[in-house]
Design a protein around this motif. Structure first.
Motif, PDB file in Angstrom:
ATOM      1  N   THR A   1       0.836  -1.202   0.000  1.00 31.52           N
ATOM      2  CA  THR A   1       0.000   0.000   0.000  1.00 31.52           C
ATOM      3  C   THR A   1       0.870   1.251   0.000  1.00 31.52           C
ATOM      4  OG1 THR A   1      -1.951  -1.009   0.971  1.00 31.52           O
ATOM      5  CG2 THR A   1      -1.639   1.329   1.412  1.00 31.52           C
ATOM      6  N   LYS A   2       1.892   1.275   0.816  1.00 30.63           N
ATOM      7  CA  LYS A   2       2.791   2.437   0.853  1.00 30.63           C
ATOM      8  C   LYS A   2       3.452   2.643  -0.509  1.00 30.63           C
ATOM      9  CE  LYS A   2       3.886   1.867   5.743  1.00 30.63           C
ATOM     10  NZ  LYS A   2       4.958   1.527   6.703  1.00 30.63           N
ATOM     11  N   GLU A   3       3.828   1.562  -1.150  1.00 33.70           N
ATOM     12  CA  GLU A   3       4.471   1.667  -2.464  1.00 33.70           C
ATOM     13  C   GLU A   3       3.496   2.238  -3.499  1.00 33.70           C
ATOM     14  OE1 GLU A   3       6.393  -1.317  -5.772  1.00 33.70           O
ATOM     15  OE2 GLU A   3       6.619  -1.855  -3.657  1.00 33.70           O
ATOM     16  N   ILE A   4       2.263   1.757  -3.509  1.00 37.27           N
ATOM     17  CA  ILE A   4       1.287   2.248  -4.493  1.00 37.27           C
ATOM     18  C   ILE A   4       0.897   3.692  -4.184  1.00 37.27           C
ATOM     19  CG2 ILE A   4      -0.916   1.499  -3.454  1.00 37.27           C
ATOM     20  CD1 ILE A   4      -0.039   0.928  -7.129  1.00 37.27           C
ATOM     21  N   LEU A   5       0.824   4.052  -2.910  1.00 43.27           N
ATOM     22  CA  LEU A   5       0.563   5.444  -2.552  1.00 43.27           C
ATOM     23  C   LEU A   5       1.668   6.346  -3.082  1.00 43.27           C
ATOM     24  CD1 LEU A   5      -0.662   4.929   1.133  1.00 43.27           C
ATOM     25  CD2 LEU A   5      -2.054   5.882  -0.723  1.00 43.27           C
ATOM     26  N   ASN A   6       2.922   5.926  -2.937  1.00 47.07           N
ATOM     27  CA  ASN A   6       4.029   6.751  -3.408  1.00 47.07           C
ATOM     28  C   ASN A   6       4.069   6.807  -4.931  1.00 47.07           C
ATOM     29  OD1 ASN A   6       5.857   8.566  -2.421  1.00 47.07           O
ATOM     30  ND2 ASN A   6       7.308   7.041  -1.676  1.00 47.07           N
ATOM     31  N   GLN A   7       3.678   5.719  -5.592  1.00 47.04           N
ATOM     32  CA  GLN A   7       3.564   5.753  -7.057  1.00 47.04           C
ATOM     33  C   GLN A   7       2.530   6.798  -7.457  1.00 47.04           C
ATOM     34  OE1 GLN A   7       5.291   3.782  -9.492  1.00 47.04           O
ATOM     35  NE2 GLN A   7       4.411   5.409 -10.754  1.00 47.04           N
ATOM     36  N   SER A   8       1.452   6.866  -6.714  1.00 36.39           N
ATOM     37  CA  SER A   8       0.424   7.871  -6.977  1.00 36.39           C
ATOM     38  C   SER A   8       0.964   9.279  -6.790  1.00 36.39           C
ATOM     39  CB  SER A   8      -0.780   7.663  -6.050  1.00 36.39           C
ATOM     40  OG  SER A   8      -1.355   6.408  -6.243  1.00 36.39           O
ATOM     41  N   VAL A   9       1.795   9.476  -5.770  1.00 34.56           N
ATOM     42  CA  VAL A   9       2.397  10.792  -5.538  1.00 34.56           C
ATOM     43  C   VAL A   9       3.191  11.216  -6.772  1.00 34.56           C
ATOM     44  CG1 VAL A   9       4.129  12.040  -4.177  1.00 34.56           C
ATOM     45  CG2 VAL A   9       2.443  10.593  -3.017  1.00 34.56           C
ATOM     46  N   ALA A  10       4.025  10.326  -7.285  1.00 35.13           N
ATOM     47  CA  ALA A  10       4.826  10.646  -8.467  1.00 35.13           C
ATOM     48  C   ALA A  10       3.931  10.897  -9.680  1.00 35.13           C
ATOM     49  CB  ALA A  10       5.817   9.514  -8.752  1.00 35.13           C
ATOM     50  N   ASP A  11       2.974  10.007  -9.914  1.00 32.50           N
ATOM     51  CA  ASP A  11       2.120  10.127 -11.095  1.00 32.50           C
ATOM     52  C   ASP A  11       1.236  11.370 -11.050  1.00 32.50           C
ATOM     53  OD1 ASP A  11       3.116   7.825 -12.351  1.00 32.50           O
ATOM     54  OD2 ASP A  11       1.625   6.535 -11.394  1.00 32.50           O
ATOM     55  N   LEU A  12       0.667  11.680  -9.898  1.00 32.12           N
ATOM     56  CA  LEU A  12      -0.175  12.870  -9.790  1.00 32.12           C
ATOM     57  C   LEU A  12       0.643  14.148  -9.966  1.00 32.12           C
ATOM     58  CD1 LEU A  12      -2.491  11.679  -6.916  1.00 32.12           C
ATOM     59  CD2 LEU A  12      -3.257  12.357  -9.216  1.00 32.12           C
ATOM     60  N   SER A  13       1.871  14.149  -9.488  1.00 32.76           N
ATOM     61  CA  SER A  13       2.734  15.319  -9.647  1.00 32.76           C
ATOM     62  C   SER A  13       3.072  15.553 -11.115  1.00 32.76           C
ATOM     63  CB  SER A  13       4.012  15.149  -8.824  1.00 32.76           C
ATOM     64  OG  SER A  13       3.691  15.081  -7.451  1.00 32.76           O
ATOM     65  N   VAL A  14       3.400  14.490 -11.825  1.00 34.78           N
ATOM     66  CA  VAL A  14       3.718  14.621 -13.257  1.00 34.78           C
ATOM     67  C   VAL A  14       2.440  14.937 -14.045  1.00 34.78           C
ATOM     68  CG1 VAL A  14       4.590  13.411 -15.298  1.00 34.78           C
ATOM     69  CG2 VAL A  14       5.816  13.236 -13.116  1.00 34.78           C
ATOM     70  N   ALA A  15       1.322  14.336 -13.674  1.00 31.52           N
ATOM     71  CA  ALA A  15       0.053  14.641 -14.347  1.00 31.52           C
ATOM     72  C   ALA A  15      -0.272  16.133 -14.216  1.00 31.52           C
ATOM     73  CB  ALA A  15      -1.075  13.794 -13.766  1.00 31.52           C
ATOM     74  N   HIS A  16      -0.056  16.680 -13.026  1.00 33.51           N
ATOM     75  CA  HIS A  16      -0.272  18.114 -12.823  1.00 33.51           C
ATOM     76  C   HIS A  16       0.608  18.920 -13.776  1.00 33.51           C
ATOM     77  CE1 HIS A  16      -1.029  21.844 -10.429  1.00 33.51           C
ATOM     78  NE2 HIS A  16       0.109  22.151 -11.026  1.00 33.51           N
ATOM     79  N   SER A  17       1.864  18.537 -13.894  1.00 27.88           N
ATOM     80  CA  SER A  17       2.793  19.239 -14.787  1.00 27.88           C
ATOM     81  C   SER A  17       2.319  19.177 -16.241  1.00 27.88           C
ATOM     82  CB  SER A  17       4.189  18.620 -14.647  1.00 27.88           C
ATOM     83  OG  SER A  17       5.093  19.216 -15.547  1.00 27.88           O
ATOM     84  N   ILE A  18       1.840  18.030 -16.669  1.00 25.32           N
ATOM     85  CA  ILE A  18       1.339  17.875 -18.035  1.00 25.32           C
ATOM     86  C   ILE A  18       0.125  18.783 -18.260  1.00 25.32           C
ATOM     87  CG2 ILE A  18       0.212  16.264 -19.624  1.00 25.32           C
ATOM     88  CD1 ILE A  18       2.064  14.054 -18.356  1.00 25.32           C
ATOM     89  N   LEU A  19      -0.803  18.791 -17.319  1.00 25.65           N
ATOM     90  CA  LEU A  19      -1.975  19.651 -17.459  1.00 25.65           C
ATOM     91  C   LEU A  19      -1.601  21.125 -17.434  1.00 25.65           C
ATOM     92  CD1 LEU A  19      -4.678  17.829 -15.306  1.00 25.65           C
ATOM     93  CD2 LEU A  19      -4.296  17.700 -17.766  1.00 25.65           C
ATOM     94  N   HIS A  20      -0.608  21.468 -16.646  1.00 28.50           N
ATOM     95  CA  HIS A  20      -0.164  22.863 -16.600  1.00 28.50           C
ATOM     96  C   HIS A  20       0.422  23.271 -17.947  1.00 28.50           C
ATOM     97  CE1 HIS A  20       0.873  25.934 -13.271  1.00 28.50           C
ATOM     98  NE2 HIS A  20       0.393  26.515 -14.335  1.00 28.50           N
ATOM     99  N   GLN A  21       1.183  22.379 -18.544  1.00 29.28           N
ATOM    100  CA  GLN A  21       1.737  22.671 -19.867  1.00 29.28           C
ATOM    101  C   GLN A  21       0.614  22.877 -20.886  1.00 29.28           C
ATOM    102  OE1 GLN A  21       3.166  19.593 -22.664  1.00 29.28           O
ATOM    103  NE2 GLN A  21       5.176  20.437 -22.126  1.00 29.28           N
ATOM    104  N   ILE A  22      -0.383  21.995 -20.860  1.00 29.88           N
ATOM    105  CA  ILE A  22      -1.528  22.144 -21.770  1.00 29.88           C
ATOM    106  C   ILE A  22      -2.193  23.493 -21.530  1.00 29.88           C
ATOM    107  CG2 ILE A  22      -3.844  21.258 -22.274  1.00 29.88           C
ATOM    108  CD1 ILE A  22      -2.622  18.412 -21.727  1.00 29.88           C
ATOM    109  N   HIS A  23      -2.387  23.849 -20.298  1.00 29.14           N
ATOM    110  CA  HIS A  23      -2.981  25.135 -19.902  1.00 29.14           C
ATOM    111  C   HIS A  23      -2.214  26.303 -20.536  1.00 29.14           C
ATOM    112  CE1 HIS A  23      -4.708  27.998 -16.937  1.00 29.14           C
ATOM    113  NE2 HIS A  23      -3.476  28.413 -16.741  1.00 29.14           N
ATOM    114  N   TRP A  24      -0.891  26.241 -20.506  1.00 23.83           N
ATOM    115  CA  TRP A  24      -0.063  27.328 -21.047  1.00 23.83           C
ATOM    116  C   TRP A  24      -0.015  27.344 -22.569  1.00 23.83           C
ATOM    117  CZ3 TRP A  24       4.480  26.079 -17.288  1.00 23.83           C
ATOM    118  CH2 TRP A  24       4.259  26.702 -16.050  1.00 23.83           C
ATOM    119  N   TYR A  25      -0.062  26.195 -23.190  1.00 21.60           N
ATOM    120  CA  TYR A  25       0.178  26.106 -24.637  1.00 21.60           C
ATOM    121  C   TYR A  25      -1.089  26.019 -25.477  1.00 21.60           C
ATOM    122  CZ  TYR A  25       5.225  25.867 -24.303  1.00 21.60           C
ATOM    123  OH  TYR A  25       6.551  26.178 -24.095  1.00 21.60           O
TER     124      TYR A  25
END
Length: 170
Positions: A23-47
């Protein structure tokens, strides 16, 4: 007068100690994925440019805020279980399964929306894996976080596909 043994309550409340490693491992995978997903959406927002800009530029803010809420809830859950969430850009990038691409103003609005759908589809798939893992570990609190997140992203996928003239395809 104490009517319970505090050690027994801690074990009962948080499961089986180190057996929550998955569970801790999957939670941390989510932390990484959600952080990168945010970055991708922010890029879309700007471009983004073109038809639909006035609707989808602020919509990306809404999506990012939603992902940030999941990120905070999941990170705090991980800390509650004795884990340590990833917290640097390098850790996010090294551990996420999402791939970032360079932004371009020439990208059409429909391509941007298709990219959002792609990101959300990945997260839905990942959240299902997280649901299976947290269910197996008996962590109903983490499981509940993922149930709500998955349902919301599935609805966004449906709406974005409708905007692109596509039938729902979860």
């Amino acid at each position: 007068m104490t009517i319970y043994n505090q050690a027994d309550v801690a074990v009962a409340s948080f499961g089986k100690g180190d057996s929550l490693a998955a569970t801790k491992e999957i939670l941390n995978q989510s932390v990484a994925d959600l952080s990168v997903a945010h970055s991708i959406l922010h890029q879309i927002h700007w471009y983004m440019r073109g038809q639909g800009f006035l609707v989808y530029h602020p919509k990306m803010d809404d999506y990012m805020a939603e992902l940030d809420t999941y990120l905070d809830d999941i990170s705090e859950r991980l800390i509650t279980l004795g884990g340590s969430p990833f917290s640097t850009l390098k850790e996010f990038s090294d551990n996420s399964k999402l791939v970032e691409k360079k932004g371009a103003f020439k990208t059409s609005m429909s391509e941007h929306l298709a990219r959002v759908i792609e990101v959300f589809r990945y997260l839905v798939s990942h959240f299902q894996t997280a649901l299976d893992t947290t269910d197996e570990d008996g962590d109903d609190v983490s499981n509940d976080i993922y149930v709500g997140a998955k349902a919301s992203l599935e609805k966004h996928i449906w709406m974005l596909q409708a905007e692109l003239g596509q039938a729902p395809d979860l």
